[in-house]
Design an enzyme around this catalytic site. Structure first.
Site, PDB file in Angstrom:
ATOM      1  N   LYS A  96       0.882  -1.177   0.000  1.00  0.00           N
ATOM      2  CA  LYS A  96       0.000   0.000   0.000  1.00  0.00           C
ATOM      3  C   LYS A  96       0.912   1.218   0.000  1.00  0.00           C
ATOM      4  O   LYS A  96       1.698   1.424   0.943  1.00  0.00           O
ATOM      5  CB  LYS A  96      -0.895   0.001   1.242  1.00  0.00           C
ATOM      6  CG  LYS A  96      -1.733   1.271   1.334  1.00  0.00           C
ATOM      7  CD  LYS A  96      -2.540   1.329   2.607  1.00  0.00           C
ATOM      8  CE  LYS A  96      -2.880   2.777   2.921  1.00  0.00           C
ATOM      9  NZ  LYS A  96      -3.489   2.953   4.226  1.00  0.00           N
ATOM     10  N   GLY A 157      -7.110   8.902  10.681  1.00  0.00           N
ATOM     11  CA  GLY A 157      -7.199   8.959  12.137  1.00  0.00           C
ATOM     12  C   GLY A 157      -8.237   9.917  12.690  1.00  0.00           C
ATOM     13  O   GLY A 157      -8.338  10.089  13.900  1.00  0.00           O
ATOM     14  N   ALA A 183      -9.258   5.274   5.184  1.00  0.00           N
ATOM     15  CA  ALA A 183      -8.951   6.394   6.084  1.00  0.00           C
ATOM     16  C   ALA A 183     -10.159   7.270   6.425  1.00  0.00           C
ATOM     17  O   ALA A 183     -10.952   7.629   5.558  1.00  0.00           O
ATOM     18  CB  ALA A 183      -7.837   7.279   5.536  1.00  0.00           C
ATOM     19  N   GLY A 184     -10.239   7.575   7.689  1.00  0.00           N
ATOM     20  CA  GLY A 184     -11.237   8.522   8.174  1.00  0.00           C
ATOM     21  C   GLY A 184     -12.598   7.934   8.483  1.00  0.00           C
ATOM     22  O   GLY A 184     -13.456   8.613   9.053  1.00  0.00           O
ATOM     23  N   ASN A 205      -8.820   1.446  10.366  1.00  0.00           N
ATOM     24  CA  ASN A 205      -7.868   1.202  11.436  1.00  0.00           C
ATOM     25  C   ASN A 205      -8.291   1.899  12.733  1.00  0.00           C
ATOM     26  O   ASN A 205      -8.732   1.280  13.694  1.00  0.00           O
ATOM     27  CB  ASN A 205      -6.479   1.661  11.002  1.00  0.00           C
ATOM     28  CG  ASN A 205      -5.380   1.295  12.000  1.00  0.00           C
ATOM     29  OD1 ASN A 205      -4.202   1.472  11.706  1.00  0.00           O
ATOM     30  ND2 ASN A 205      -5.701   0.780  13.164  1.00  0.00           N
ATOM     31  N   THR A 206      -8.216   3.235  12.712  1.00  0.00           N
ATOM     32  CA  THR A 206      -8.425   3.996  13.954  1.00  0.00           C
ATOM     33  C   THR A 206      -9.761   3.690  14.624  1.00  0.00           C
ATOM     34  O   THR A 206      -9.821   3.505  15.847  1.00  0.00           O
ATOM     35  CB  THR A 206      -8.319   5.510  13.651  1.00  0.00           C
ATOM     36  OG1 THR A 206      -7.039   5.765  13.074  1.00  0.00           O
ATOM     37  CG2 THR A 206      -8.490   6.343  14.904  1.00  0.00           C
TER      38      THR A 206
END
Ligand SMILES: CC(=O)[C@@H](O)[C@H](O)COP(=O)(O)O
Length: 255
Positions: A96, A157, A183-184, A205-206
């Site tokens: 990635k 994040g 993301a986000g 992830n976050t």
């Protein structure tokens, strides 16, 4: 049949996860076991290249496809070097690409990402570039050999959700390669929204790692991604401006 094939591998789970920010990384194994997640991304700088010490790879089940990311790279050259190091260290052919030189919003540099994609795809990597949603860049990434494109939903994040929705919708419509929203994404409902639009997968992830109960949150994301995909395949009905009665409103009192 509804198949997602990337890099020659058929994937059953459309939820990809990141391995950062977990208070206890051993939970990644439980998440994989309970959700069927197959793709786990890991920052190469967190991998012990000598194979000893506190190695994040120990927490990632062997059956997963490891998706090393080039987090920390600020230029195409740095991303290329990190990807080659990952492959040499036995992390496989998938990468990635993250090229970021903006420290405040961590927005990806599409130009450098395209350069890195071209070189690494030529070298046989399965390249998944993290990108700022932009149609011209996405088409250029396709031409450069990307196996998928990974537009951001919101800055990494932030858990702010699908802020880029309208452009991501265009990428989904126009791209030949899978569009993976990365993301986000802060809540399962936002992942479902991306999937309902036709995204091929979501990378989270976050929102999982920082939840009060990461395992339960991962299950919620997994189910939301699946529900969103099903809804997309079911072809949602049209939206209208004005009310339309669900059952007849007339005829009851006539003789
Ligand atoms: C780990 C990773 O690859 C992240 O950089 C990714 O972009 C996920 O973003 P969130 O942490 O916002 O889900």
């Amino acid at each position: 049949m509804d198949r997602l094939v990337i890099g020659g591998r058929e994937l059953k789970s459309r939820l990809f996860i990141g391995s950062g920010k977990f208070a206890d990384e051993s939970i990644i194994g439980d998440i994989v076991a309970q959700t069927g997640v197959e793709i786990v991304t890991v920052a190469l700088r967190r991998v012990s290249l000598s194979g000893d010490g506190d190695n994040i790879l120990r927490c990632i089940p062997k059956e997963c496809v490891l998706l090393p990311n080039t987090s920390g790279a600020r230029t195409a050259e740095e991303a290329i070097r990190i990807a080659r190091l990952a492959r040499a260290a036995g992390c496989g052919d998938w990468v990635k690409i993250e090229v970021i030189s903006d420290n405040k919003y961590l927005l990806p540099d599409n130009n450098e990402t395209i350069k890195a994609t071209r070189v690494l795809a030529e070298e046989g990597f399965v390249v998944l570039p993290y990108m700022h949603p932009d149609l011209y860049a996405a088409k250029e990434l396709e031409r450069a050999g990307a196996a998928a494109v990974m537009p951001l939903g919101a800055p990494i994040g932030t858990n702010r959700g699908l802020k880029t929705k309208e452009i991501v919708r265009i990428l989904i419509e126009e791209c030949r390669v899978p569009v993976i929203v990365d993301a986000g994404i802060g809540k399962p409902s936002e992942a479902a929204e991306a999937m309902e639009m036709g995204a091929a997968a979501c990378l989270v992830n976050t929102a999982i790692a920082t939840a009060g109960n990461p395992l339960v949150m991962a299950r919620a994301f997994s189910q939301a991604v699946e529900a969103g995909r099903l809804a997309y395949l079911a072809q949602p009905g049209e939206t209208t401006e004005y009310a339309r009665a669900s059952s007849p409103l007339t005829g009851f009192l006539r003789s």
